[in-house]
Structure formats: C-alpha cells, structure tokens
Design a protein around this motif. Structure first.
Motif, mmCIF file in Angstrom:
data_model
loop_
_atom_site.group_PDB
_atom_site.id
_atom_site.type_symbol
_atom_site.label_atom_id
_atom_site.label_comp_id
_atom_site.label_asym_id
_atom_site.label_seq_id
_atom_site.Cartn_x
_atom_site.Cartn_y
_atom_site.Cartn_z
ATOM 1 N N ALA A 266 -4.666 3.715 -12.526
ATOM 2 C CA ALA A 266 -4.287 2.301 -12.500
ATOM 3 C C ALA A 266 -5.259 1.458 -13.312
ATOM 4 O O ALA A 266 -4.858 0.573 -14.070
ATOM 5 N N ALA A 267 -6.549 1.757 -13.173
ATOM 6 C CA ALA A 267 -7.561 1.004 -13.914
ATOM 7 C C ALA A 267 -7.453 1.258 -15.420
ATOM 8 O O ALA A 267 -7.626 0.347 -16.231
ATOM 9 N N ALA A 268 -7.162 2.495 -15.783
ATOM 10 C CA ALA A 268 -7.130 2.862 -17.207
ATOM 11 C C ALA A 268 -5.889 2.342 -17.925
ATOM 12 O O ALA A 268 -5.929 2.084 -19.126
ATOM 13 N N THR A 269 -4.791 2.197 -17.197
ATOM 14 C CA THR A 269 -3.518 1.827 -17.840
ATOM 15 C C THR A 269 -3.203 0.344 -17.766
ATOM 16 O O THR A 269 -2.290 -0.127 -18.442
ATOM 17 N N GLY A 270 -3.916 -0.394 -16.951
ATOM 18 C CA GLY A 270 -3.611 -1.809 -16.787
ATOM 19 C C GLY A 270 -2.317 -2.058 -16.047
ATOM 20 O O GLY A 270 -1.647 -3.076 -16.284
ATOM 21 N N ALA A 271 -1.955 -1.167 -15.142
ATOM 22 C CA ALA A 271 -0.727 -1.319 -14.372
ATOM 23 C C ALA A 271 -0.758 -2.591 -13.533
ATOM 24 O O ALA A 271 -1.808 -2.969 -12.991
ATOM 25 N N THR A 272 0.381 -3.256 -13.438
ATOM 26 C CA THR A 272 0.460 -4.481 -12.638
ATOM 27 C C THR A 272 0.513 -4.198 -11.146
ATOM 28 O O THR A 272 0.208 -5.070 -10.332
ATOM 29 N N ALA A 273 0.934 -2.982 -10.792
ATOM 30 C CA ALA A 273 1.051 -2.598 -9.388
ATOM 31 C C ALA A 273 1.117 -1.083 -9.309
ATOM 32 O O ALA A 273 1.364 -0.399 -10.312
ATOM 33 N N VAL A 274 0.892 -0.561 -8.123
ATOM 34 C CA VAL A 274 1.037 0.865 -7.857
ATOM 35 C C VAL A 274 2.139 1.041 -6.824
ATOM 36 O O VAL A 274 2.110 0.411 -5.753
ATOM 37 N N HIS A 275 3.105 1.871 -7.162
ATOM 38 C CA HIS A 275 4.175 2.222 -6.236
ATOM 39 C C HIS A 275 3.938 3.648 -5.747
ATOM 40 O O HIS A 275 3.634 4.535 -6.549
ATOM 41 N N VAL A 276 4.068 3.863 -4.462
ATOM 42 C CA VAL A 276 3.933 5.193 -3.882
ATOM 43 C C VAL A 276 5.263 5.548 -3.243
ATOM 44 O O VAL A 276 5.770 4.802 -2.397
ATOM 45 N N ALA A 277 5.860 6.668 -3.655
ATOM 46 C CA ALA A 277 7.194 7.031 -3.186
ATOM 47 C C ALA A 277 7.249 8.514 -2.846
ATOM 48 O O ALA A 277 6.375 9.288 -3.240
ATOM 49 N N GLY A 278 8.281 8.915 -2.125
ATOM 50 C CA GLY A 278 8.411 10.305 -1.694
ATOM 51 C C GLY A 278 8.035 10.453 -0.235
ATOM 52 O O GLY A 278 7.464 9.549 0.386
ATOM 53 N N GLY A 279 8.331 11.618 0.319
ATOM 54 C CA GLY A 279 8.134 11.831 1.750
ATOM 55 C C GLY A 279 6.729 11.587 2.250
ATOM 56 O O GLY A 279 6.528 11.040 3.342
ATOM 57 N N VAL A 280 5.724 11.972 1.467
ATOM 58 C CA VAL A 280 4.340 11.822 1.909
ATOM 59 C C VAL A 280 3.901 10.357 1.884
ATOM 60 O O VAL A 280 2.903 9.982 2.491
ATOM 61 N N SER A 281 4.672 9.486 1.201
ATOM 62 C CA SER A 281 4.324 8.068 1.198
ATOM 63 C C SER A 281 4.456 7.456 2.588
ATOM 64 O O SER A 281 3.993 6.336 2.816
ATOM 65 N N ALA A 282 5.070 8.188 3.531
ATOM 66 C CA ALA A 282 5.151 7.713 4.915
ATOM 67 C C ALA A 282 3.839 7.908 5.663
ATOM 68 O O ALA A 282 3.656 7.335 6.749
ATOM 69 N N ASN A 283 2.923 8.688 5.100
ATOM 70 C CA ASN A 283 1.659 8.981 5.773
ATOM 71 C C ASN A 283 0.843 7.710 5.960
ATOM 72 O O ASN A 283 0.546 6.994 5.001
ATOM 73 N N ARG A 284 0.441 7.439 7.191
ATOM 74 C CA ARG A 284 -0.254 6.185 7.496
ATOM 75 C C ARG A 284 -1.624 6.108 6.846
ATOM 76 O O ARG A 284 -2.045 5.048 6.367
ATOM 77 N N ALA A 285 -2.355 7.222 6.825
ATOM 78 C CA ALA A 285 -3.690 7.220 6.216
ATOM 79 C C ALA A 285 -3.608 6.969 4.716
ATOM 80 O O ALA A 285 -4.447 6.259 4.144
ATOM 81 N N LEU A 286 -2.605 7.546 4.062
ATOM 82 C CA LEU A 286 -2.434 7.342 2.626
ATOM 83 C C LEU A 286 -2.099 5.885 2.331
ATOM 84 O O LEU A 286 -2.664 5.278 1.414
ATOM 85 N N ARG A 287 -1.213 5.295 3.099
ATOM 86 C CA ARG A 287 -0.847 3.895 2.893
ATOM 87 C C ARG A 287 -2.073 2.984 3.050
ATOM 88 O O ARG A 287 -2.307 2.090 2.235
ATOM 89 N N ALA A 288 -2.850 3.233 4.097
ATOM 90 C CA ALA A 288 -4.012 2.386 4.362
ATOM 91 C C ALA A 288 -5.067 2.533 3.277
ATOM 92 O O ALA A 288 -5.653 1.544 2.814
ATOM 93 N N ALA A 289 -5.329 3.776 2.857
ATOM 94 C CA ALA A 289 -6.364 4.016 1.856
ATOM 95 C C ALA A 289 -5.967 3.439 0.498
ATOM 96 O O ALA A 289 -6.806 2.882 -0.221
ATOM 97 N N MET A 290 -4.708 3.571 0.121
ATOM 98 C CA MET A 290 -4.254 3.016 -1.153
ATOM 99 C C MET A 290 -4.438 1.499 -1.166
ATOM 100 O O MET A 290 -4.949 0.918 -2.131
ATOM 101 N N THR A 291 -4.040 0.849 -0.093
ATOM 102 C CA THR A 291 -4.148 -0.606 -0.018
ATOM 103 C C THR A 291 -5.602 -1.058 -0.056
ATOM 104 O O THR A 291 -5.938 -2.065 -0.691
ATOM 105 N N ALA A 292 -6.482 -0.294 0.614
ATOM 106 C CA ALA A 292 -7.892 -0.682 0.690
ATOM 107 C C ALA A 292 -8.635 -0.445 -0.620
ATOM 108 O O ALA A 292 -9.544 -1.205 -0.968
ATOM 109 N N ARG A 293 -8.267 0.597 -1.346
ATOM 110 C CA ARG A 293 -9.063 1.017 -2.507
ATOM 111 C C ARG A 293 -8.621 0.406 -3.829
ATOM 112 O O ARG A 293 -9.440 0.244 -4.740
ATOM 113 N N LEU A 294 -7.354 0.087 -3.979
ATOM 114 C CA LEU A 294 -6.864 -0.360 -5.282
ATOM 115 C C LEU A 294 -6.975 -1.869 -5.447
ATOM 116 O O LEU A 294 -6.867 -2.618 -4.472
#
Length: 340
Positions: A266-294
């Motif tokens: 995300a930092a290298a490409t200048g993306a305006t947002a990050v979308h997370v999709a697929g079955g594992v995107s339901a994982n609560r720890a992944l959702r929380a960590a993505m929101t906190a880190r990006l």
C-alpha cells in the motif's frame, strides 16, 4: 418509462467449490436477492471439500436455489438482462454444474451469457456495500481465502496488476490444516478464530516468512504450518495440548504475514484504500490488525459476502456487461483461470 433503460438486472450463479449460490443484482451495487446453499456440514466428515460429493450436491439443489433467488427478487426471467456464471478458478465438476445450468437458462430465455472470474467476484464484493460511492482508484486488494492469497493493484474496472501471491499454501488452507492438527472442527478458520479468543498469541513464537527481494509481496505459509505441527508433536495427549495458545500464536503469525506485506504494498503503490476480500477476511484478528496498522482506509465486506456467494459474481458481471462484453455458448470452465 421502461426501468431497464436505466438499470441492469443480472442473475448470477456461483458453484466454484462447495456453495451452490444464486443472486440477482441491480446496477452492480444493489442486492435484490442472494441465496446460498452451503455444504459445510456435508464435507465436515472428510475434514475438507470432497470434489465428487460437491458436484453431486450442486446438481441436486441448483434449480431450487435459482428459483428461490428469482422469487426473493420478485422478478421473472423476462425482467433480466443477463445470466452470469463463475467459469473459474475452482473445482472442475462444480464449475460445470453452474456453467451448464447458466447456458440452459441463457438459451431457453434468450438472455446473454457472461462468464466471471471467481477472484474478480471477491474483489467486487466491496461494491455491494455502502462504501461503493467512495471508492477511488487505485485500490489495493488482498484476496485471502481457502484457495487463494493474492495482492492486486486495481487501477480501474477490469484493470489488475498482480503484486504478490502465495508460493505454497493459501492462508485459508493453512488455517484448515492447522485446525486439523489442533483437533478443531472443520472449517479451521472460524474454529481457530474462536479458540484464539481464549489463548495467548505470544505463547509461541512461530515464524513469520521473510521473502527474498524478488518475492517482496509474495506469501508463504508452509513453514508456519510445519512449525505448528512440530510443536503439536511434543504433546503426547490431546488433553494436555494448549489448543487455545497454539491457535492464538498461529493466528498471530499468519495475520502478521498478511498485514506486513499488504502495508508495504500500500505504501509503495500509493493506493487510496485497501480492500480485504475472501473467506479469511471474516477473521476478527485480521480485520483489527489491518485497520490498526495501515495509514489508508481499510474496507472489508460484511460477513455474508466474505465467503463464496453469487452476489459478488453479479456485481463483477455488471461492469463487463455495461461495457458491451458478451460470451458465446461455447464458453468453457477453466479450473485454473487467472485474473491477470
């Protein structure tokens, strides 16, 4: 005035693996119906999807699923503009059931046919949420499921650049395999997520794969899975195995790998947002960590759109349909279909 002059109504069918799904989508963003017949309980006895069983089950229920989707949408087949269907990637037997059913509908009702990439469907699941009007390109999308772990930079509708992918196991596959090692029920992803709530994620320091420069945004989960297997082998009885701590520690390592690669891309490409999709995107720890880190907005679909469904296939099909794409009746399934 004819509503169809200003809108599209697409019947979508998804049978790439073990969900028989049908949906009707309006204008690519409105879910008029979304029906999913899951086979999870049927495959639990095998600890994973049994392909022959999956395809037979699709044959048994697909007519009823499509009929229910049409009734929920309060539409007749004459109200549709197109029939869309997943053509790959996926299990060949399962894909063929959906494809042949879609072709039959297209011929009998005089409707255009559109084949859709299953991965593209997951990407377009975000267009079926309230955030759709705010989406601006380029968007970085992490597709993470039982069969796929891939990072795409999306610069426009239908424009994808593959930045990284798993070199071995997909993340969801690793969750399922570790779940079996820990004696947790299938599917492993939700079971590990739940067990992790009671565990210490720092109890075990499992490896985080550090890829070489040429694989900067690629993923690897085989080493992590092996490390868990070795740790589990040290316990001579399942009753003394600290399942919650093992699950939490494994999940922490898997999530760290996913988040760190995505953040760097995300930092290298200048993306305006990050979308997370697929079955594992339901994982609560992944959702929380993505929101906190990006440092950019992180968007995930609602839980009902994380796992395989036909609504996402209809959303993706809409953007092809309005650009004039149509497929012929000799369209075939491609089990290893690539998005780029």
């Amino acid at each position: 005035m004819d509503v169809k002059e200003h809108s599209t109504r697409i019947l979508a069918i998804e049978t790439s693996c073990d969900e028989t799904a049908a949906a009707v989508i309006g204008d690519g963003v409105t879910i008029l119906s979304n029906v999913v017949a899951s086979q999870t309980d049927l495959h639990a006895r095998y600890g994973g999807v049994f392909p022959e069983v999956a395809s037979r089950q699709h044959v048994e229920v697909i007519h009823a699923v499509v009929d229910q989707a049409m009734r929920q949408a309060h539409l007749g087949f004459g109200d549709l503009d197109c029939v869309a269907v997943t053509r790959g990637p996926g299990l060949v037997g399962s894909l063929l059931v959906g494809m042949n059913f879609a072709k039959g509908l297209a011929v009998s009702r005089g409707l255009p046919l559109l084949g859709v990439n299953h991965i593209e469907g997951h990407i377009y699941s975000l267009w079926l949420t309230e955030v759709a009007p705010a989406i601006r390109f380029p968007v970085l999308t992490l597709v993470v499921s039982g069969g796929h772990t891939e990072l795409y930079l999306m610069s426009g509708h239908g424009q994808y650049q593959l930045l990284g992918a798993t070199l071995d196991d997909a993340a969801g596959e690793a969750f399922d395999k570790v779940g079996r090692l820990l004696g947790l029920p299938y599917p492993g992803g939700p079971a590990i997520d739940e067990a992790s709530e009671r565990g210490n994620p720092a109890a075990y320091r499992f490896p985080r794969a550090v890829m070489e420069q040429e694989h900067g945004y690629d993923f690897s989960f085989s080493g992590l899975k092996t490390a868990v297997m070795r740790q589990v082998s040290q316990y001579h009885s399942p009753t003394v195995m600290p399942v919650a701590d093992l699950a939490a520690s494994f999940q922490a390592a898997a999530v760290e790998a996913l988040v760190s690669k995505t953040a760097a891309a995300a930092a290298a490409t200048g993306a305006t947002a990050v979308h997370v999709a697929g079955g594992v995107s339901a994982n609560r720890a992944l959702r929380a960590a993505m929101t906190a880190r990006l440092d950019v907005p992180v968007r995930v679909p609602p839980l009902a759109l994380c796992t395989d469904n036909a609504a996402m296939i209809g959303a993706a099909a809409h953007f092809h349909f309005i650009r004039g794409r149509r497929d012929s009746l000799d369209l075939d399934v491609v089990p290893s279909l690539q998005l780029t």
